[in-house]
Scaffold this motif. Structure first.
Motif, mmCIF file in Angstrom:
data_model
loop_
_atom_site.group_PDB
_atom_site.id
_atom_site.type_symbol
_atom_site.label_atom_id
_atom_site.label_comp_id
_atom_site.label_asym_id
_atom_site.label_seq_id
_atom_site.Cartn_x
_atom_site.Cartn_y
_atom_site.Cartn_z
ATOM 1 N N ASP A 120 28.887 24.253 24.552
ATOM 2 C CA ASP A 120 28.956 24.704 23.293
ATOM 3 C C ASP A 120 29.348 26.343 23.136
ATOM 4 N N ASP A 121 28.529 27.088 23.947
ATOM 5 C CA ASP A 121 28.750 28.465 23.881
ATOM 6 C C ASP A 121 30.054 28.854 24.162
ATOM 7 N N PRO A 122 30.609 28.362 25.569
ATOM 8 C CA PRO A 122 31.848 28.893 25.919
ATOM 9 C C PRO A 122 33.011 28.381 25.143
ATOM 10 N N LEU A 123 32.885 27.289 24.514
ATOM 11 C CA LEU A 123 33.844 26.692 23.543
ATOM 12 C C LEU A 123 33.879 27.476 22.194
ATOM 13 N N ALA A 124 32.581 27.908 21.784
ATOM 14 C CA ALA A 124 32.694 28.996 20.566
ATOM 15 C C ALA A 124 33.470 30.350 20.797
ATOM 16 N N ALA A 125 33.126 30.390 22.206
ATOM 17 C CA ALA A 125 33.781 32.050 22.605
ATOM 18 C C ALA A 125 35.359 31.876 22.956
ATOM 19 N N GLY A 126 35.936 30.546 22.862
ATOM 20 C CA GLY A 126 37.159 30.449 22.912
ATOM 21 C C GLY A 126 37.670 30.201 24.299
ATOM 22 N N TYR A 127 36.716 29.808 25.046
ATOM 23 C CA TYR A 127 37.216 29.408 26.293
ATOM 24 C C TYR A 127 37.340 27.769 26.405
ATOM 25 N N THR A 128 38.365 27.299 26.238
ATOM 26 C CA THR A 128 38.618 25.890 26.079
ATOM 27 C C THR A 128 39.617 25.188 26.991
ATOM 28 N N THR A 129 39.975 25.941 28.046
ATOM 29 C CA THR A 129 41.121 25.470 28.837
ATOM 30 C C THR A 129 40.542 23.966 29.697
ATOM 31 N N ASN A 130 39.307 24.337 30.062
ATOM 32 C CA ASN A 130 38.989 23.324 31.154
ATOM 33 C C ASN A 130 37.810 22.263 30.470
ATOM 34 N N LEU A 131 37.563 22.638 29.282
ATOM 35 C CA LEU A 131 36.362 22.057 28.173
ATOM 36 C C LEU A 131 36.782 20.859 27.909
ATOM 37 N N ILE A 132 37.820 20.767 27.290
ATOM 38 C CA ILE A 132 38.437 19.479 26.363
ATOM 39 C C ILE A 132 38.555 18.259 27.734
ATOM 40 N N PRO A 133 38.936 18.193 28.694
ATOM 41 C CA PRO A 133 38.759 17.105 29.462
ATOM 42 C C PRO A 133 37.074 16.727 29.930
ATOM 43 N N GLU A 134 36.496 17.597 29.810
ATOM 44 C CA GLU A 134 35.085 17.494 29.996
ATOM 45 C C GLU A 134 34.216 16.606 28.932
ATOM 46 N N ILE A 135 34.550 17.192 27.889
ATOM 47 C CA ILE A 135 34.310 16.751 26.477
ATOM 48 C C ILE A 135 34.763 14.962 26.382
ATOM 49 N N GLN A 136 35.970 14.954 26.776
ATOM 50 C CA GLN A 136 36.486 13.429 26.719
ATOM 51 C C GLN A 136 35.674 12.571 27.525
ATOM 52 N N TYR A 143 25.739 12.226 19.753
ATOM 53 C CA TYR A 143 26.346 13.035 20.681
ATOM 54 C C TYR A 143 27.784 12.596 20.735
ATOM 55 N N ARG A 144 28.159 11.410 20.458
ATOM 56 C CA ARG A 144 29.616 11.364 20.253
ATOM 57 C C ARG A 144 30.384 11.771 19.211
ATOM 58 N N GLN A 145 29.464 12.088 17.868
ATOM 59 C CA GLN A 145 29.934 12.852 16.857
ATOM 60 C C GLN A 145 30.147 14.364 16.811
ATOM 61 N N ILE A 146 29.230 14.750 17.956
ATOM 62 C CA ILE A 146 29.392 16.403 18.500
ATOM 63 C C ILE A 146 30.419 16.507 19.256
ATOM 64 N N CYS A 147 30.862 15.338 20.239
ATOM 65 C CA CYS A 147 32.189 15.696 20.914
ATOM 66 C C CYS A 147 33.394 15.402 20.071
ATOM 67 N N SER A 148 33.262 14.706 18.928
ATOM 68 C CA SER A 148 34.322 14.674 17.942
ATOM 69 C C SER A 148 34.528 16.041 17.177
ATOM 70 N N ASP A 149 33.375 16.421 16.981
ATOM 71 C CA ASP A 149 33.439 17.938 16.075
ATOM 72 C C ASP A 149 34.062 19.045 16.985
ATOM 73 N N MET A 150 33.547 18.876 18.371
ATOM 74 C CA MET A 150 33.867 19.999 19.540
ATOM 75 C C MET A 150 35.413 19.895 19.598
ATOM 76 N N ARG A 151 35.855 18.355 19.625
ATOM 77 C CA ARG A 151 37.516 18.467 19.830
ATOM 78 C C ARG A 151 38.076 18.874 18.392
ATOM 79 N N ASP A 152 37.673 18.628 17.350
ATOM 80 C CA ASP A 152 38.202 19.219 16.106
ATOM 81 C C ASP A 152 38.086 20.760 16.095
#
Length: 360
Positions: free
Chosen positions: A203-219, A275-284
């Motif tokens: 959550d924290d690195p995603l909010a800071a904009g470091y999203t390069t490697n996070l989306i595959p992990e969220i998926q 948690y699946r809704q949180i994943c969806s929110d993170m992707r959005d």
């Protein structure tokens, strides 16, 4: 090139080992299974015996001499032992096939002399995997067959039997089957909670904009949660079938505890859906952040292009090299042209500022 992937975890959850069109009850040799070993616990309210069984025929010496005999087979590699046990307990060919082919969904079925249950155990080692536990519940015995795996999800039940904790040694085989099922379901909780911890770390690195490697992990997390949900839903159906009036082997006393197991599954499903809704929110959120950054870039490029359009026009007009042009031979024409460009650029920048284009 060899990829660093554990191929054990690439097995499809519903992989069939028999070819299409095989006769019902056809059993095939399991692949990549450890050698089977048999563990037996025979007990009653005042007696208890535990043993490792080498020959399946030795089980007969315990049957009938104790109130309940629990025969547990770990691993499906030794089909000769499994055939001996299937013959000993007169298992239906379809039951034997389901035991030997560990791709079944959780279910509960009742036959004339026994009930047949299938539950799926979950573990993360290092990736999510599920294993099948089959149970045959008779009048005074339970035969359980577990697909080989690194973790023992049933040890808490053995500990309760050894130490006579609670009612487990005073109850019947239906209660023991509930205890085994409940232990399996309880082990879903730490697995599901581990996904919540991973989402908190993201959550924290995603909010800071470091999203390069996070989306595959969220998926990956979302996919694993879907697998867990797909395994939990049949458990709820199986438990509710056990509580139905058609299952005469399960007493009203055991059904009270089955309602608690059903409640645990509802809690797990709620957590998985959250948690699946949180994943969806993170992707959005990621896509919104990406869109916002793209808009910022486009806004900057638009400002630069808009400022330079009139400047390019002015430079183009005075670069046409006509002999008769106003101010072409003026002593201060160059300075005047540059001043005009600066004024035009300043006016445009001021207008953009008034429109709020430079605000965050």
């Amino acid at each position: 090139m060899k990829l660093p992937i554990d191929l054990h975890f690439l097995r499809r959850p519903f992989e069939r080992r028999t070819p299409p069109g095989s006769a019902p009850g056809t059993a095939a040799q399991p692949d990549e299974e450890l050698h089977s070993h048999i563990h037996l616990i025979a007990f009653g309210p005042n007696d208890f015996e535990e043993a490792e069984i080498r020959d399946a025929d030795d089980v007969r010496a315990y049957l009938g001499n104790y109130d309940i005999t629990w025969i547990h087979v770990h691993g499906l590699g030794d089909t000769s032992r499994l055939r001996q046990l299937a013959s000993m307990f007169d298992l239906h060919p379809l039951v034997y096939e389901d035991i030997l082919h560990p791709h079944q969904r959780a279910k509960a079925e009742e036959y004339e002399d026994y009930a047949f249950l299938v539950v799926r155990m979950v573990e993360v080692d290092p990736r999510l995997d599920t294993r099948q536990l089959s149970m045959v519940v008779g009048d005074n015995y339970i035969l359980s067959v577990e697909e080989a795996g690194p973790h023992d999800r049933l040890e808490p039940v053995r500990t309760r039997l050894r130490k006579s904790i609670g009612k487990i040694r005073q109850m019947g085989p239906d209660y023991l089957s509930y205890a085994l099922m409940d232990s399996v379901i309880d082990h879903y909780f730490p697995v599901v909670e581990s996904f919540g911890d991973r989402l908190d770390e993201i959550d924290d690195p995603l909010a800071a904009g470091y999203t390069t490697n996070l989306i595959p992990e969220i998926q990956r997390i979302s996919s694993d949660l879907l697998t867990i949900r797909r395994n939990l839903l049949p458990h709820r159906e199986a438990i509710r079938n056990l509580m139905a009036l058609s299952f005469t082997r399960y007493t009203d006393n055991t059904c009270v505890f089955l309602r608690d197991a059903d409640d645990h599954i509802s809690q797990l499903l709620d957590a998985v859906d959250t948690y699946r809704q949180i994943c969806s929110d993170m992707r959005d959120f990621h896509f919104a952040m990406t869109s916002q950054r793209a808009n910022e870039v486009m806004k900057t490029l638009t400002i630069i292009a808009t400022v330079f359009i009139p400047l390019s026009f002015i430079a183009g007009v005075y670069g046409m090299n006509f002999s008769d042009m106003p101010g072409l031979n003026s002593q201060y024409g160059y300075e005047a042209c540059l001043g005009l460009m600066v004024c035009v650029a300043g006016v445009l920048m001021g207008w953009f500022y008034s429109r709020g284009w430079f605000r965050g």
